[in-house]
Design an enzyme around this catalytic site. Structure first.
Site, PDB file in Angstrom:
ATOM      1  N   SER A  30     -15.557 -15.253  -2.343  1.00  0.00           N
ATOM      2  CA  SER A  30     -15.415 -16.590  -3.304  1.00  0.00           C
ATOM      3  C   SER A  30     -14.641 -16.550  -4.311  1.00  0.00           C
ATOM      4  O   SER A  30     -13.903 -17.571  -4.423  1.00  0.00           O
ATOM      5  CB  SER A  30     -16.776 -17.036  -3.694  1.00  0.00           C
ATOM      6  OG  SER A  30     -17.372 -16.153  -4.509  1.00  0.00           O
ATOM      7  N   ASP A  81      -8.609  -8.431  -5.152  1.00  0.00           N
ATOM      8  CA  ASP A  81      -9.683  -8.438  -4.474  1.00  0.00           C
ATOM      9  C   ASP A  81     -11.002  -8.685  -5.467  1.00  0.00           C
ATOM     10  O   ASP A  81     -10.809  -8.229  -6.506  1.00  0.00           O
ATOM     11  CB  ASP A  81      -9.986  -7.189  -3.628  1.00  0.00           C
ATOM     12  CG  ASP A  81     -11.012  -7.925  -2.503  1.00  0.00           C
ATOM     13  OD1 ASP A  81     -11.618  -8.958  -2.633  1.00  0.00           O
ATOM     14  OD2 ASP A  81     -11.356  -6.962  -1.562  1.00  0.00           O
ATOM     15  N   ALA A  83     -15.254  -8.005  -6.451  1.00  0.00           N
ATOM     16  CA  ALA A  83     -16.148  -6.973  -6.271  1.00  0.00           C
ATOM     17  C   ALA A  83     -17.569  -7.563  -6.316  1.00  0.00           C
ATOM     18  O   ALA A  83     -17.935  -8.435  -6.836  1.00  0.00           O
ATOM     19  CB  ALA A  83     -16.192  -5.913  -7.195  1.00  0.00           C
ATOM     20  N   GLY A  97     -19.268  -9.482   1.404  1.00  0.00           N
ATOM     21  CA  GLY A  97     -18.778 -10.492   2.455  1.00  0.00           C
ATOM     22  C   GLY A  97     -18.678  -9.740   3.715  1.00  0.00           C
ATOM     23  O   GLY A  97     -18.326 -10.496   4.858  1.00  0.00           O
ATOM     24  N   GLU A 103     -10.905  -4.011   3.509  1.00  0.00           N
ATOM     25  CA  GLU A 103     -10.528  -3.907   2.186  1.00  0.00           C
ATOM     26  C   GLU A 103     -10.392  -2.607   1.632  1.00  0.00           C
ATOM     27  O   GLU A 103      -9.444  -2.391   0.973  1.00  0.00           O
ATOM     28  CB  GLU A 103     -11.696  -4.423   1.394  1.00  0.00           C
ATOM     29  CG  GLU A 103     -12.249  -5.994   1.413  1.00  0.00           C
ATOM     30  CD  GLU A 103     -13.533  -6.509   1.124  1.00  0.00           C
ATOM     31  OE1 GLU A 103     -14.389  -5.604   0.598  1.00  0.00           O
ATOM     32  OE2 GLU A 103     -13.488  -7.825   0.926  1.00  0.00           O
TER      33      GLU A 103
HETATM   34  C1  5RP Z   1     -16.190  -8.922   0.479  1.00  0.00           C
HETATM   35  C2  5RP Z   1     -16.251  -8.208  -0.883  1.00  0.00           C
HETATM   36  C3  5RP Z   1     -16.119  -9.346  -1.984  1.00  0.00           C
HETATM   37  O1  5RP Z   1     -15.140  -8.574  -2.747  1.00  0.00           O
HETATM   38  C4  5RP Z   1     -17.320  -9.112  -2.798  1.00  0.00           C
HETATM   39  O2  5RP Z   1     -18.434  -9.795  -2.188  1.00  0.00           O
HETATM   40  C5  5RP Z   1     -17.213 -10.268  -4.008  1.00  0.00           C
HETATM   41  O3  5RP Z   1     -17.273 -11.719  -3.353  1.00  0.00           O
HETATM   42  P1  5RP Z   1     -17.540 -12.753  -4.427  1.00  0.00           P
HETATM   43  O4  5RP Z   1     -16.212 -13.147  -5.154  1.00  0.00           O
HETATM   44  O5  5RP Z   1     -17.856 -13.817  -3.510  1.00  0.00           O
HETATM   45  O6  5RP Z   1     -18.629 -12.527  -5.515  1.00  0.00           O
HETATM   46  O7  5RP Z   1     -16.164  -7.237  -1.263  1.00  0.00           O
HETATM   47  O8  5RP Z   1     -16.501  -7.982   1.468  1.00  0.00           O
END
Ligand code: 5RP
Length: 219
Positions: A30, A81, A83, A97, A103
């Site tokens: 997100s 990205d 985390a 996710g 990743e």
């Molecule tokens: C997906 C990930 C995302 O970076 C992690 O889940 C963070 O997601 P969000 O920005 O929705 O909190 O590792 O595999």
């Protein structure tokens, strides 16, 4: 300020790390969705992107950013990205996710990993968030037994298949005081494709969005 506003602010700040004419590594989640939205505004300044998931690739293509196969890219200056958790040493848990394998591959190729996160993601020690493991389906039970031997409590992510056709075990209650060591041990279990600890290759820059503003940390 709500969490989405914090995510947007982190995503916007990441634009400062995007070199002219670069191919940009784009993660998943997100927070990254806000980053993709921001990339739309500078798309004429970049050559394209490589992405860590089908979802992000589709979003990038929808706004007119060319998406390259990573095998066709020899230099990736930056990967942006999110985390699930990040420590002061910039070690992370990722994979909430389910995109952790791609990743980790894109992060390995990138010269600089820029993590964008809101302040809820900052932790002194990893491990409150259940640790995702991507696992070959036929090894699921074996890997689960090995994880229990290490002190973890694995839970199959029901109804979820990764972009690579595998399953996810979300592991609770592991001791991650030494994340490098646990990343190595878990990665060595036969049948584990990828462990969601990113400590051997942590982020290089953290853009943390807080109620007081953006805080930047580097390694
Ligand atoms: C997906 C990930 C995302 O970076 C992690 O889940 C963070 O997601 P969000 O920005 O929705 O909190 O590792 O595999």
């Amino acid at each position: 300020m709500n969490q989405d506003k914090l995510k947007l602010a982190a995503a916007r700040a990441a634009l400062d790390y995007i070199p002219q004419d670069a191919i940009v590594g784009v993660g998943t989640g997100s927070t990254v969705n806000f980053f993709i939205q921001e990339l739309a505004g500078i798309k004429s300044r970049i050559e394209g992107a490589v992405s860590s998931s089908e979802t992000s690739s589709n979003r990038l293509k929808a706004i007119g950013i060319p998406v390259y196969d990573l095998n066709a890219v020899s230099d990736l200056p930056v990967y942006v990205d999110g985390a699930d958790e990040i420590t002061p040493h910039l070690a992370m848990i990722k994979g909430g996710g389910g995109a952790l394998t791609r990743e980790k591959i894109v992060a390995a190729v990138a010269r600089q990993f820029v993590c964008i996160a809101d302040e809820k993601k900052r932790v002194p020690v990893l491990g409150n968030f259940p640790l995702p493991l991507e696992v070959i389906p036929m090894a699921r039970s074996y890997v689960a037994r090995e994880v229990v031997r290490l002190g973890g409590q694995p839970v199959l992510r029901e109804g979820f298949i990764t972009d690579n056709g595998n399953v996810i075990l979300d592991v609770h209650h592991l001791n991650l005081q030494d994340p490098v060591e646990m990343e190595t041990r878990l990665s060595c279990i036969t049948g584990v494709v990828t462990c969601g600890i990113f400590a051997r290759r942590p982020a290089d820059v953290l853009i943390l969005s807080t109620l007081q503003g953006i805080q930047i940390s580097t390694r």
